[in-house]
Design a protein around this motif. Structure first.
Motif, PDB file in Angstrom:
ATOM      1  N   ASP A 132     -15.572  -5.997   6.326  1.00 39.12           N
ATOM      2  CA  ASP A 132     -14.545  -4.958   6.227  1.00 39.12           C
ATOM      3  C   ASP A 132     -14.819  -3.990   5.088  1.00 39.12           C
ATOM      4  O   ASP A 132     -14.293  -2.872   5.077  1.00 39.12           O
ATOM      5  N   PHE A 133     -15.621  -4.410   4.104  1.00 39.50           N
ATOM      6  CA  PHE A 133     -15.900  -3.566   2.943  1.00 39.50           C
ATOM      7  C   PHE A 133     -17.044  -2.585   3.174  1.00 39.50           C
ATOM      8  O   PHE A 133     -17.345  -1.772   2.295  1.00 39.50           O
ATOM      9  N   THR A 134     -17.710  -2.634   4.325  1.00 43.52           N
ATOM     10  CA  THR A 134     -18.829  -1.736   4.590  1.00 43.52           C
ATOM     11  C   THR A 134     -18.424  -0.276   4.402  1.00 43.52           C
ATOM     12  O   THR A 134     -17.362   0.154   4.856  1.00 43.52           O
ATOM     13  N   MET A 135     -19.266   0.493   3.709  1.00 43.75           N
ATOM     14  CA  MET A 135     -18.999   1.913   3.473  1.00 43.75           C
ATOM     15  C   MET A 135     -20.105   2.772   4.063  1.00 43.75           C
ATOM     16  O   MET A 135     -21.266   2.372   4.111  1.00 43.75           O
ATOM     17  N   SER A 136     -19.721   3.972   4.502  1.00 41.21           N
ATOM     18  CA  SER A 136     -20.657   4.951   5.041  1.00 41.21           C
ATOM     19  C   SER A 136     -20.713   6.165   4.126  1.00 41.21           C
ATOM     20  O   SER A 136     -19.730   6.474   3.426  1.00 41.21           O
TER      21      SER A 136
END
Length: 533
Positions: free
Chosen positions: A71-75
């Protein structure tokens, strides 16, 4: 304070209708109507917003339990490339200052160990810094995030300068925080603006602090200087300009809170609660008063139109370029945003609430740095208050911080995440050092905060291992580890008179009472903290 925004002569009916629908906030006294992707009201990062999920505990394990790290993945921010171009163009017009030069001209003074006392019945810290009285009591600027040169460099020196700390403050008088998305409600008149520059939406400022020896007197001193953070855009006259930081997704988020900051190498990372991270660069600190005399209105450079410009740092009511003059709400220094990271998952946290969903995009309520591991990592966590149907106490995870310098591909967490073991939530800051997670829990204005110490069990749960919380300052905020001095630093956010509980200590032993809501920077010795039961 009533919410107000400046009335803009150029605000057409069509633009007003658009803002009312989208919830976007126009910049303070912009010279020209912004157009297209250069609309300054659309600031990166901007995470996709989804409707809050149905009331459910799905995904929730338990306080201290494991959470979904994905859920913490960033783009990378969609405007990163364009932002780079804008900043380069601004750099061609405005002169720059390095950190050391900025500090050499620091114009405000810290008083160590003054009588201000946000600790009350809590143990005194190892050291305490008191800001000047206007910063300590300001209803406009609320201190939040904390970092320093121990984060920035392994040797804890910026060139030859050491003992540098930074803290962030958000504009608590931001006039767009309550009346958006209606731009006609509560606007300031020109006369009101002239009388009270707090009518402006200033966004966020960073304060540079340094403990040093005065070269002229040989005496120790602690000086500091404020720097305004900015967002660049191109207006309809094709001029590069800048505005303060704003959040454009009201009512999901009311202003950029800057609840956590990390200085790492050249970059300053600022938490944008509902979206991710805003990135700034120490190599781009613009100086609008190079000669140090505000009355001279120094010459600046020319933009692509070739027209010469000047700067005015005396007028606190304007920001950006107006009629070939640069303004910055009265601040000498402006640091423009250079990039952004946004959460890949949709943001489904309920609007206007401190409750948190247990899955999906988290809140970037606070960030810190852990240099006690290899590789260095950025810690990110949530401020949450559990509510019916939303039991989450707040998630925490980490990223390899060097990966954030790429800005071309998604960045995933380091593969772990936990819910914080706080029954009532309320985490205002968290950091990890030598395997211990330190968490500041706010208890509001009526009692001291609590500093918790956690470790990980063999089944990857966050646990106290029997250690009790340590009482600390009221309104305790973000956390920063100064490795050289072995101190865990924080700061307090409340100001005198901001709440009835701020007026007096209700302890029977002190019937007169003292004001416990006082803003200070403070440090506890890590060795002392770790020795407490």
């Amino acid at each position: 304070m009533p919410s107000r925004r400046i009335r803009r002569a150029w605000l057409t009916a069509a633009l007003a209708a658009s803002l009312a629908v989208t919830g976007l906030v126009a910049p303070a006294q912009a010279q020209d109507v912004p157009t297209g992707s250069s609309d300054p009201t659309v600031q990166e990062p901007l995470t996709t917003v989804a409707a809050p999920p149905a009331l459910t505990a799905a995904g929730w394990t338990s306080p201290g339990g494991t959470a979904d790290a994905s859920d913490f993945t960033m783009s990378p921010g969609a405007l990163n490339s364009e932002t780079t171009t804008r900043v380069a163009r601004l750099d061609s017009v405005l002169p720059k200052s390095g950190v050391q030069n900025l500090l050499a001209g620091a114009n405000r003074t810290v008083t160590p160990w003054c009588s201000r006392d946000p600790f009350g019945t809590a143990p005194d810290p190892d050291t305490k810094y008191c800001l000047q009285s206007d910063d300590s009591t300001s209803p406009e600027w609320i201190p939040q995030g904390f970092t320093g040169v121990s984060d920035a460099q392994d040797d804890e020196l910026w060139g030859t300068a050491g003992n540098i700390q930074l803290f962030a403050s958000y504009d608590g008088s931001d006039p767009g925080r309550e009346t958006d998305p209606d731009p006609a409600t509560g606007d300031c008149t020109e006369a009101e603006l002239a009388a009270d520059d707090a009518c402006n939406q200033k966004g966020v400022r960073i304060t540079f602090v340094q403990s040093r020896t005065n070269p002229a007197t040989g005496s120790p001193e602690i000086k500091y200087r404020h720097v305004l953070l900015g967002w660049t855009y191109i207006n309809s006259a094709d001029h590069v300009s800048f505005d303060g930081l704003h959040a454009s997704e009201y009512p999901i988020q009311k202003g950029v809170h800057a609840g956590g900051i990390v200085w790492y190498g050249n970059y300053l990372y600022v938490a944008d609660t509902r979206n991710g991270l805003r990135v700034f660069d120490m190599r781009y600190i613009m100086d609008l008063d190079p000669d140090g005399d505000p009355s001279t209105h120094d010459a600046m450079g020319a933009d692509t139109d070739g027209v010469k410009t000047t700067a005015d740092v005396q007028d606190k009511t304007k920001v950006g370029r107006h009629d070939n003059v640069w303004y910055s709400f009265g601040y000498r220094y402006v640091m423009p945003q250079v990039a952004a990271w946004k959460f890949k998952a949709a943001q489904g946290n309920p609007a206007g609430s401190y409750a948190c969903v247990p899955t999906g995009a988290p809140k970037a309520s606070y960030i810190s740095l852990d240099r006690s591991t290899t590789p260095d990592r950025l810690i990110m966590g949530e401020y949450c208050r559990p509510a019916p149907g939303y039991p989450s106490t707040g998630r925490v995870s980490s990223f390899e911080i060097a990966a954030l310098e790429g800005r071309t591909a998604d960045v995933t967490s380091e593969g772990w995440a936990n819910y914080l073991p706080l029954t009532n939530g309320g985490a205002q800051g968290a950091t990890v050092h030598d395997g211990t997670m330190y968490v500041n829990e706010s208890k509001g204005t009526d009692e001291p905060g609590q500093l918790w110490r956690y470790g990980w069990s063999t089944d990857k749960q966050l646990v106290t291992n029997g250690r009790l919380p340590i009482k600390t300052a009221r309104g305790a905020e973000d956390l920063y580890v100064d490795r050289g001095t072995g101190r865990l630093w924080s700061l307090s956010e409340h100001r005198p008179g901001s709440d009835p509980d701020c007026t007096a200590n209700r302890d029977a032993a002190d019937p007169v009472g003292t004001d416990y809501c006082q803003r200070v920077l403070y440090g506890h010795k890590l060795s002392w903290l770790d020795g407490q039961p």
